[in-house]
Design a protein around this motif. Structure first.
Motif, PDB file in Angstrom:
ATOM      1  N   PHE A   1      10.646  -2.702   8.545  1.00  0.00           N
ATOM      2  CA  PHE A   1       9.726  -2.675   9.675  1.00  0.00           C
ATOM      3  C   PHE A   1      10.490  -2.407  10.978  1.00  0.00           C
ATOM      4  N   PRO A   2       9.988  -1.523  11.862  1.00  0.00           N
ATOM      5  CA  PRO A   2       8.674  -0.860  11.853  1.00  0.00           C
ATOM      6  C   PRO A   2       8.727   0.615  11.451  1.00  0.00           C
ATOM      7  N   ALA A   3       9.521   0.971  10.450  1.00  0.00           N
ATOM      8  CA  ALA A   3       9.599   2.373  10.035  1.00  0.00           C
ATOM      9  C   ALA A   3       8.229   2.883   9.599  1.00  0.00           C
ATOM     10  N   SER A   4       7.924   4.120   9.954  1.00  0.00           N
ATOM     11  CA  SER A   4       6.646   4.723   9.590  1.00  0.00           C
ATOM     12  C   SER A   4       6.736   5.371   8.212  1.00  0.00           C
ATOM     13  N   THR A   5       5.685   5.185   7.434  1.00  0.00           N
ATOM     14  CA  THR A   5       5.592   5.808   6.113  1.00  0.00           C
ATOM     15  C   THR A   5       4.322   6.650   6.006  1.00  0.00           C
ATOM     16  N   SER A   6       3.803   7.095   7.149  1.00  0.00           N
ATOM     17  CA  SER A   6       2.491   7.748   7.168  1.00  0.00           C
ATOM     18  C   SER A   6       2.437   9.011   6.326  1.00  0.00           C
ATOM     19  N   VAL A   7       3.587   9.702   6.178  1.00  0.00           N
ATOM     20  CA  VAL A   7       3.617  10.950   5.418  1.00  0.00           C
ATOM     21  C   VAL A   7       4.534  10.821   4.202  1.00  0.00           C
ATOM     22  N   GLY A   8       4.933   9.597   3.881  1.00  0.00           N
ATOM     23  CA  GLY A   8       5.834   9.421   2.752  1.00  0.00           C
ATOM     24  C   GLY A   8       5.274   9.971   1.460  1.00  0.00           C
ATOM     25  N   ALA A   9       3.946   9.940   1.334  1.00  0.00           N
ATOM     26  CA  ALA A   9       3.310  10.416   0.109  1.00  0.00           C
ATOM     27  C   ALA A   9       3.518  11.901  -0.116  1.00  0.00           C
ATOM     28  N   VAL A  10       3.629  12.681   0.964  1.00  0.00           N
ATOM     29  CA  VAL A  10       3.830  14.124   0.824  1.00  0.00           C
ATOM     30  C   VAL A  10       5.132  14.561   1.486  1.00  0.00           C
ATOM     31  N   GLY A  11       5.987  13.600   1.806  1.00  0.00           N
ATOM     32  CA  GLY A  11       7.272  13.907   2.424  1.00  0.00           C
ATOM     33  C   GLY A  11       8.406  13.642   1.457  1.00  0.00           C
ATOM     34  N   LEU A  12       9.211  12.622   1.761  1.00  0.00           N
ATOM     35  CA  LEU A  12      10.380  12.342   0.927  1.00  0.00           C
ATOM     36  C   LEU A  12       9.980  11.848  -0.465  1.00  0.00           C
ATOM     37  N   GLY A  13       8.787  11.272  -0.594  1.00  0.00           N
ATOM     38  CA  GLY A  13       8.343  10.827  -1.912  1.00  0.00           C
ATOM     39  C   GLY A  13       8.250  11.967  -2.901  1.00  0.00           C
ATOM     40  N   GLN A  14       7.717  13.100  -2.465  1.00  0.00           N
ATOM     41  CA  GLN A  14       7.608  14.244  -3.376  1.00  0.00           C
ATOM     42  C   GLN A  14       8.973  14.812  -3.726  1.00  0.00           C
TER      43      GLN A  14
ATOM     44  N   ILE B   1      14.363   6.760   9.103  1.00  0.00           N
ATOM     45  CA  ILE B   1      14.425   7.633  10.274  1.00  0.00           C
ATOM     46  C   ILE B   1      13.138   7.493  11.081  1.00  0.00           C
ATOM     47  N   PRO B   2      13.176   7.790  12.384  1.00  0.00           N
ATOM     48  CA  PRO B   2      11.980   7.669  13.229  1.00  0.00           C
ATOM     49  C   PRO B   2      11.024   8.842  13.032  1.00  0.00           C
ATOM     50  N   MET B   3      10.496   8.931  11.848  1.00  0.00           N
ATOM     51  CA  MET B   3       9.568   9.993  11.473  1.00  0.00           C
ATOM     52  C   MET B   3       8.742   9.475  10.302  1.00  0.00           C
ATOM     53  N   GLY B   4       7.529   9.989  10.118  1.00  0.00           N
ATOM     54  CA  GLY B   4       6.610   9.434   9.142  1.00  0.00           C
ATOM     55  C   GLY B   4       6.887   9.758   7.695  1.00  0.00           C
ATOM     56  N   ILE B   5       7.995  10.440   7.375  1.00  0.00           N
ATOM     57  CA  ILE B   5       8.236  10.881   6.006  1.00  0.00           C
ATOM     58  C   ILE B   5       8.954   9.844   5.146  1.00  0.00           C
ATOM     59  N   ASN B   6       9.303   8.666   5.697  1.00  0.00           N
ATOM     60  CA  ASN B   6       9.916   7.612   4.882  1.00  0.00           C
ATOM     61  C   ASN B   6       8.974   7.203   3.744  1.00  0.00           C
ATOM     62  N   THR B   7       9.536   6.834   2.600  1.00  0.00           N
ATOM     63  CA  THR B   7       8.689   6.356   1.506  1.00  0.00           C
ATOM     64  C   THR B   7       8.303   4.902   1.731  1.00  0.00           C
ATOM     65  N   SER B   8       7.109   4.549   1.304  1.00  0.00           N
ATOM     66  CA  SER B   8       6.755   3.135   1.181  1.00  0.00           C
ATOM     67  C   SER B   8       7.312   2.626  -0.140  1.00  0.00           C
ATOM     68  N   GLU B   9       7.383   1.307  -0.282  1.00  0.00           N
ATOM     69  CA  GLU B   9       7.848   0.755  -1.557  1.00  0.00           C
ATOM     70  C   GLU B   9       6.924   1.182  -2.688  1.00  0.00           C
ATOM     71  N   ALA B  10       5.614   1.145  -2.424  1.00  0.00           N
ATOM     72  CA  ALA B  10       4.646   1.501  -3.468  1.00  0.00           C
ATOM     73  C   ALA B  10       4.822   2.942  -3.908  1.00  0.00           C
ATOM     74  N   PHE B  11       4.988   3.836  -2.945  1.00  0.00           N
ATOM     75  CA  PHE B  11       5.099   5.235  -3.329  1.00  0.00           C
ATOM     76  C   PHE B  11       6.447   5.538  -3.965  1.00  0.00           C
TER      77      PHE B  11
ATOM     78  N   ASN C   1       0.830  -1.199   0.000  1.00  0.00           N
ATOM     79  CA  ASN C   1       0.000   0.000   0.000  1.00  0.00           C
ATOM     80  C   ASN C   1       0.872   1.259   0.000  1.00  0.00           C
ATOM     81  N   THR C   2       0.289   2.374  -0.387  1.00  0.00           N
ATOM     82  CA  THR C   2       1.031   3.639  -0.476  1.00  0.00           C
ATOM     83  C   THR C   2       1.338   4.219   0.907  1.00  0.00           C
ATOM     84  N   HIS C   3       0.301   4.510   1.678  1.00  0.00           N
ATOM     85  CA  HIS C   3       0.475   4.913   3.084  1.00  0.00           C
ATOM     86  C   HIS C   3      -0.815   4.598   3.820  1.00  0.00           C
ATOM     87  N   CYS C   4      -0.773   4.674   5.139  1.00  0.00           N
ATOM     88  CA  CYS C   4      -1.829   4.091   5.961  1.00  0.00           C
ATOM     89  C   CYS C   4      -3.202   4.718   5.735  1.00  0.00           C
ATOM     90  N   ALA C   5      -3.271   5.994   5.348  1.00  0.00           N
ATOM     91  CA  ALA C   5      -4.576   6.634   5.150  1.00  0.00           C
ATOM     92  C   ALA C   5      -5.224   6.237   3.839  1.00  0.00           C
TER      93      ALA C   5
END
Length: 597
Positions: free
Chosen positions: A338-351, A286-296, A103-107
């Motif tokens: 795991f367990p890195a967060s990707t909650s903001v990867g879509a608008v963080g490092l992904g962009q 990093i321990p922050m939600g801006i990591n990219t997911s594989e999908a993104f 999936n892209t990110h949790c939302a």
């Protein structure tokens, strides 16, 4: 698939079936937008619908939503097939929002239903929608400070949510117990289910009319066609290798006071008709939600490359095979560990990754149609808002998409105003002001382009927005994840950067208080929030911009006379009649000669 591969599929049938799949996606989209309950879906269109074959190939990613949802959506059906195997029946629906299952990110909740025709499973209908809430500790769907996966709220790691077209009540109850505004969630969920059922019916009808094996043979052949088109487009590019590094805004608390680096090495081999994008040199998670997911990560790179290849190349699995993406597990820009967060990867490092790859491609040559930089993060005008509305006596959670502008420029074209960001690429709608004021107790006092915020260039980036929001009699909580403040969207080939992203609270007495990037505040009656979104980067030397184009920007109120002179070298004088300005050609020629010298 050997039987399907052996079937001949003539060109006419190919065209009919490809357009049939595209129409199925469009019908799924229409169903979802007309029945969704949350504003982020029914007015901003932050969702996508498509079909993936049983071999996990896409044959149409247009007409059904956002390219960043669709460019890697096959990962979820792959994960579900690996998990459930033969235990997937007609009428089942599976739910996944885990970035560790494709999936892209949790939302972004992804619902998938297997599609059968005459008892033969031919593929998967997919609907992916950005929910208004997913059970974060705070009411948001983008949580930049989120330290790990466990803080991302409700997780659905590929679970059966319908069996035989009936809800699995226990799963629905878990969702509604963890999600704010559960009635809105369930309404959006039903809209997604309806979308899947429409997709199943449309694909089933195609298979019944032309034969399921013919349909599968078409999908294979269309994949080969996509690969041929990608080969031809890549073969027309100049060969070369570019190493590119951009910076995300500083993270001093994590040891990056100068900015967090995003690195890509892009190699185009026109002879081999292949593009290689190497991301292995990036920093660890990093321990922050801006990591990219594989999908993104995959979607970002593919979008940057295929935007350069042109619209004639279909964005399908066969074409994607000509772009090799090298990424490592455990990288902040790559595949999360795991367990890195990707909650903001879509608008963080992904962009930032998208911008890095696109700007690298611009350095291959002036003739390459690659984009300059675009938005990073979400401006405060596109916050998640929540609270209690005394008009209706109800609580609410919803994401606004206001002033999401700032399109990048490219050779021959100024930026597209409502391009938005790499995540939306012009496909995301803008929240209706009137509907937003009905859905939340807010007043949108202004939404307008910001003067001088488009990156200067021979072709200018689109301006960012200025949005002013006040509240009615109820306080409203805003949570945003801004970016591009210290490092706004860069220009390409001599173009200038776009305007930066800022926001302030304006008190009743007019004083301003600057907001942090990851702003979380309650706006009270008497206060206002002022949001400035990023402008798009420019392309090419501003001194080469046609003076008539500069004059048009002046007349439209998007450019100041000072910037016209100092950056573009265009001198204007008072106009006549309906024209406010006129070009002083002699003074302009002299000014530009001085600037060039």
């Amino acid at each position: 698939m050997s039987n399907a591969s052996a079937l001949p599929v003539d060109l006419l049938t190919m065209v009919v079936l490809q357009n049939g799949v595209k129409t199925a996606g469009a019908d799924m989209t229409e169903t979802l937008v007309r029945s969704a309950r949350s504003g982020v879906l029914n007015t901003a269109y932050d969702f996508s619908c498509t079909f993936v074959t049983r071999d996990f190939s896409t044959v149409s990613t247009t007409g059904g939503g956002l390219p960043f949802h669709l460019n890697s959506i096959d990962l979820v059906p792959r994960a579900l097939a690996a998990k459930f195997g033969e235990d997937m029946a007609e009428g089942d629906v599976f739910a996944c929002n885990s970035s560790y299952m494709g999936n892209t990110h949790c939302a972004d909740l992804t619902l998938v239903s297997p599609v059968f025709a005459g008892g033969l499973m031919v593929g998967y209908a997919c609907a992916r929608a950005h929910l208004a809430d997913i059970g974060f500790p705070t009411p948001t769907t983008y949580d930049r400070p989120c330290k790990d996966y466990y803080a991302e709220g409700l997780t659905l790691p590929g679970v059966r949510i319908q069996r035989g077209r009936q809800d699995v009540r226990e799963v629905i109850e878990i969702c509604m117990a963890n999600i704010r505004s559960p009635d809105v969630f369930y309404g959006d969920y039903l809209a997604m289910i309806a979308s899947l059922r429409v997709g199943e019916a449309r694909i089933g009808a195609l298979c019944n009319k032309y034969g399921a094996n013919t349909f599968l043979a078409f999908a294979e052949e269309f994949g080969r066609y996509g690969e041929r088109m990608a080969r031809e487009a890549i073969g027309r590019l100049p060969s070369g290798t570019v190493h590119k590094e951009l910076l995300y805004d500083p993270l001093p608390e994590l040891g990056y006071p100068e900015g967090f680096p995003v690195r890509a090495t892009v190699t185009v081999d026109a002879g081999e008709e292949r593009v290689v994008v190497d991301l292995t040199a990036n920093e660890d998670n990093i321990p922050m939600g801006i990591n990219t997911s594989e999908a993104f990560m995959l979607a970002c790179v593919r979008q940057a490359v295929f935007a350069t290849l042109g619209p004639e190349v279909p964005r399908v699995t066969g074409a994607f095979s000509r772009v090799e993406i090298r990424a490592r597990e455990g990288a902040a820009v790559g595949i999360p560990k795991f367990p890195a967060s990707t909650s903001v990867g879509a608008v963080g490092l992904g962009q930032v990754l998208y911008n890095t790859v696109s700007l690298a491609l611009t350095e291959l040559g002036e003739e390459v149609y690659a984009l300059s930089g675009t938005n990073v993060g979400t401006a405060t005008s596109s916050s998640v808002v929540s609270g209690y509305d005394s008009r209706s006596g109800r609580t609410y959670v919803n994401q606004l998409v206001l002033g999401h502008w700032g399109g990048p420029a490219l050779r021959g074209h100024d930026g597209w105003l409502t391009f938005g960001s790499a995540s939306s690429a012009g496909f995301l709608g803008q929240t209706s002001v009137e509907i937003a004021e009905r859905q939340q107790p807010i007043v949108i006092e202004a939404q307008r382009p910001r003067v001088d915020s488009g990156g200067a260039g021979e072709f200018e980036g689109a301006p960012g927005s200025e949005v002013i929001i006040a509240v009615r009699r109820d306080p409203v909580r805003f949570i945003s994840n801004q970016g591009g403040r210290i490092f706004p969207p860069q220009g390409a080939r001599g173009g200038h950067s776009g305007g930066a992203c800022w926001s302030w609270i304006i008190e009743a007495d007019g004083t301003r208080r600057e907001l942090a990037l990851d702003a979380d505040f309650v706006l009270k009656p008497g206060q206002k929030v002022l949001s400035h979104s990023c402008g798009g980067g420019g392309w090419g030397d501003p001194r080469r911009r046609a003076p008539e184009r500069v004059l048009k920007r002046l007349e439209d109120g998007l450019l100041s006379p000072v910037k016209a002179v100092e950056v573009y070298g265009v001198v204007v004088e008072e106009g006549a009649g309906a024209r406010r300005y006129a070009i002083d050609s002699a003074a302009t020629a002299a000014r530009r000669a001085t600037m060039i010298a």
